[in-house]
Design a protein around this motif. Structure first.
Motif, PDB file in Angstrom:
ATOM      1  N   ARG A 103     -66.233  57.095  73.355  1.00  0.00           N
ATOM      2  CA  ARG A 103     -65.631  57.101  74.694  1.00  0.00           C
ATOM      3  C   ARG A 103     -66.350  56.115  75.630  1.00  0.00           C
ATOM      4  O   ARG A 103     -65.704  55.451  76.436  1.00  0.00           O
ATOM      5  N   LEU A 104     -67.659  56.009  75.499  1.00  0.00           N
ATOM      6  CA  LEU A 104     -68.404  55.037  76.298  1.00  0.00           C
ATOM      7  C   LEU A 104     -67.943  53.624  75.947  1.00  0.00           C
ATOM      8  O   LEU A 104     -67.685  52.797  76.819  1.00  0.00           O
ATOM      9  N   GLY A 105     -67.823  53.340  74.668  1.00  0.00           N
ATOM     10  CA  GLY A 105     -67.347  52.033  74.234  1.00  0.00           C
ATOM     11  C   GLY A 105     -65.949  51.735  74.753  1.00  0.00           C
ATOM     12  O   GLY A 105     -65.658  50.611  75.179  1.00  0.00           O
ATOM     13  N   GLU A 106     -65.076  52.736  74.753  1.00  0.00           N
ATOM     14  CA  GLU A 106     -63.716  52.545  75.258  1.00  0.00           C
ATOM     15  C   GLU A 106     -63.714  52.272  76.759  1.00  0.00           C
ATOM     16  O   GLU A 106     -62.937  51.444  77.241  1.00  0.00           O
ATOM     17  N   ARG A 107     -64.590  52.949  77.504  1.00  0.00           N
ATOM     18  CA  ARG A 107     -64.676  52.680  78.947  1.00  0.00           C
ATOM     19  C   ARG A 107     -65.158  51.248  79.206  1.00  0.00           C
ATOM     20  O   ARG A 107     -64.626  50.553  80.076  1.00  0.00           O
ATOM     21  N   LEU A 108     -66.146  50.794  78.446  1.00  0.00           N
ATOM     22  CA  LEU A 108     -66.640  49.422  78.598  1.00  0.00           C
ATOM     23  C   LEU A 108     -65.569  48.406  78.202  1.00  0.00           C
ATOM     24  O   LEU A 108     -65.412  47.371  78.862  1.00  0.00           O
ATOM     25  N   ALA A 129     -55.058  47.945  71.764  1.00  0.00           N
ATOM     26  CA  ALA A 129     -56.430  47.592  71.408  1.00  0.00           C
ATOM     27  C   ALA A 129     -57.117  48.713  70.637  1.00  0.00           C
ATOM     28  O   ALA A 129     -57.041  49.878  71.006  1.00  0.00           O
ATOM     29  N   GLU A 130     -57.795  48.311  69.597  1.00  0.00           N
ATOM     30  CA  GLU A 130     -58.648  49.213  68.815  1.00  0.00           C
ATOM     31  C   GLU A 130     -60.080  48.889  69.198  1.00  0.00           C
ATOM     32  O   GLU A 130     -60.487  47.719  69.193  1.00  0.00           O
ATOM     33  N   VAL A 131     -60.849  49.906  69.542  1.00  0.00           N
ATOM     34  CA  VAL A 131     -62.223  49.720  69.985  1.00  0.00           C
ATOM     35  C   VAL A 131     -63.164  50.360  68.970  1.00  0.00           C
ATOM     36  O   VAL A 131     -62.977  51.521  68.593  1.00  0.00           O
ATOM     37  N   LYS A 132     -64.145  49.614  68.535  1.00  0.00           N
ATOM     38  CA  LYS A 132     -65.187  50.125  67.642  1.00  0.00           C
ATOM     39  C   LYS A 132     -66.531  49.946  68.333  1.00  0.00           C
ATOM     40  O   LYS A 132     -66.840  48.859  68.823  1.00  0.00           O
ATOM     41  N   ALA A 178     -43.253  39.636  77.150  1.00  0.00           N
ATOM     42  CA  ALA A 178     -42.784  38.562  76.279  1.00  0.00           C
ATOM     43  C   ALA A 178     -43.515  38.603  74.940  1.00  0.00           C
ATOM     44  O   ALA A 178     -42.988  38.196  73.915  1.00  0.00           O
ATOM     45  N   THR A 179     -44.753  39.122  74.966  1.00  0.00           N
ATOM     46  CA  THR A 179     -45.602  39.135  73.779  1.00  0.00           C
ATOM     47  C   THR A 179     -46.229  40.519  73.602  1.00  0.00           C
ATOM     48  O   THR A 179     -46.637  41.140  74.577  1.00  0.00           O
ATOM     49  N   ILE A 180     -46.295  40.953  72.361  1.00  0.00           N
ATOM     50  CA  ILE A 180     -47.039  42.171  72.016  1.00  0.00           C
ATOM     51  C   ILE A 180     -48.164  41.726  71.102  1.00  0.00           C
ATOM     52  O   ILE A 180     -47.947  40.966  70.151  1.00  0.00           O
ATOM     53  N   ARG A 181     -49.361  42.203  71.410  1.00  0.00           N
ATOM     54  CA  ARG A 181     -50.544  41.726  70.686  1.00  0.00           C
ATOM     55  C   ARG A 181     -51.433  42.901  70.296  1.00  0.00           C
ATOM     56  O   ARG A 181     -51.517  43.889  71.014  1.00  0.00           O
ATOM     57  N   PHE A 182     -52.102  42.762  69.163  1.00  0.00           N
ATOM     58  CA  PHE A 182     -53.069  43.747  68.707  1.00  0.00           C
ATOM     59  C   PHE A 182     -54.455  43.115  68.787  1.00  0.00           C
ATOM     60  O   PHE A 182     -54.734  42.140  68.098  1.00  0.00           O
ATOM     61  N   ASP A 183     -55.297  43.673  69.655  1.00  0.00           N
ATOM     62  CA  ASP A 183     -56.653  43.170  69.841  1.00  0.00           C
ATOM     63  C   ASP A 183     -57.664  44.136  69.239  1.00  0.00           C
ATOM     64  O   ASP A 183     -57.393  45.337  69.117  1.00  0.00           O
ATOM     65  N   ALA A 184     -58.810  43.606  68.902  1.00  0.00           N
ATOM     66  CA  ALA A 184     -59.935  44.412  68.433  1.00  0.00           C
ATOM     67  C   ALA A 184     -61.116  44.124  69.339  1.00  0.00           C
ATOM     68  O   ALA A 184     -61.390  42.963  69.653  1.00  0.00           O
ATOM     69  N   LEU A 185     -61.774  45.183  69.773  1.00  0.00           N
ATOM     70  CA  LEU A 185     -62.963  45.030  70.617  1.00  0.00           C
ATOM     71  C   LEU A 185     -64.128  45.735  69.946  1.00  0.00           C
ATOM     72  O   LEU A 185     -64.031  46.920  69.609  1.00  0.00           O
ATOM     73  N   GLY A 186     -65.199  45.003  69.733  1.00  0.00           N
ATOM     74  CA  GLY A 186     -66.423  45.554  69.164  1.00  0.00           C
ATOM     75  C   GLY A 186     -67.464  45.669  70.257  1.00  0.00           C
ATOM     76  O   GLY A 186     -67.787  44.680  70.914  1.00  0.00           O
TER      77      GLY A 186
END
Length: 153
Positions: free
Chosen positions: A33-38, A75-78, A126-134
């Protein structure tokens, strides 16, 4: 209901819609949850509006949904903590290395379900995107590094 091995069968837990199960102070949950907030704060700094976080369905969870610059981002957050106080996670513990093809496919399915459910109220993009955040944290929970891969898959 029939008893099995002398015990009554376990009844399903019924919770009101929107109610969450208590997590019991699991440190991994708090770290996530901390990572997701950041990560959400990072997206806001880039000009995105965070539409939703921790969107739960019976098939899984979408960490963050954001909109900006005519783009809808799922977005997927790890999040990982450093093994040492002075450095990032070892190579085997890099947050984005934990994103497996199965998780990517699941996120695509969850995004399609969310898009269908929210068709009347979601912003048009106009665009749908899948992002990854580490998100890399030190042992005290301070941000060391945040990796953002736009269009990760």
């Amino acid at each position: 209901m029939a008893a099995v091995c002398g015990r009554a069968p376990k009844r399903p837990t019924v919770r009101p819609a929107g109610a969450r199960r208590a997590r019991g102070g699991d440190p991994r949950h708090a770290l996530g949850r901390l990572g997701e907030r950041l990560a959400a704060a990072h997206l806001r700094r880039l000009g995105y509006e965070v539409l939703a976080s921790n969107v739960r369905t019976r098939h899984g969870e979408i960490d963050l949904i954001a909109f900006g610059q005519d783009t809808l981002v799922f977005a997927e957050v790890k999040t990982r903590t450093a093994a040492r106080a002075d450095g990032p996670a070892p190579a085997g513990l890099e947050p984005l290395a934990a994103l497996r093809p199965r998780q990517r496919a699941r996120l695509r399915r969850l995004a399609l379900a969310w898009l269908a459910e929210q068709a009347a109220t979601r912003p048009r993009a106009a665009t749908i995107r899948f992002d990854a955040l580490g998100v890399h944290l030190d042992r005290e929970g301070r941000l060391l590094r945040l990796d953002h891969v736009e269009g990760a898959w």
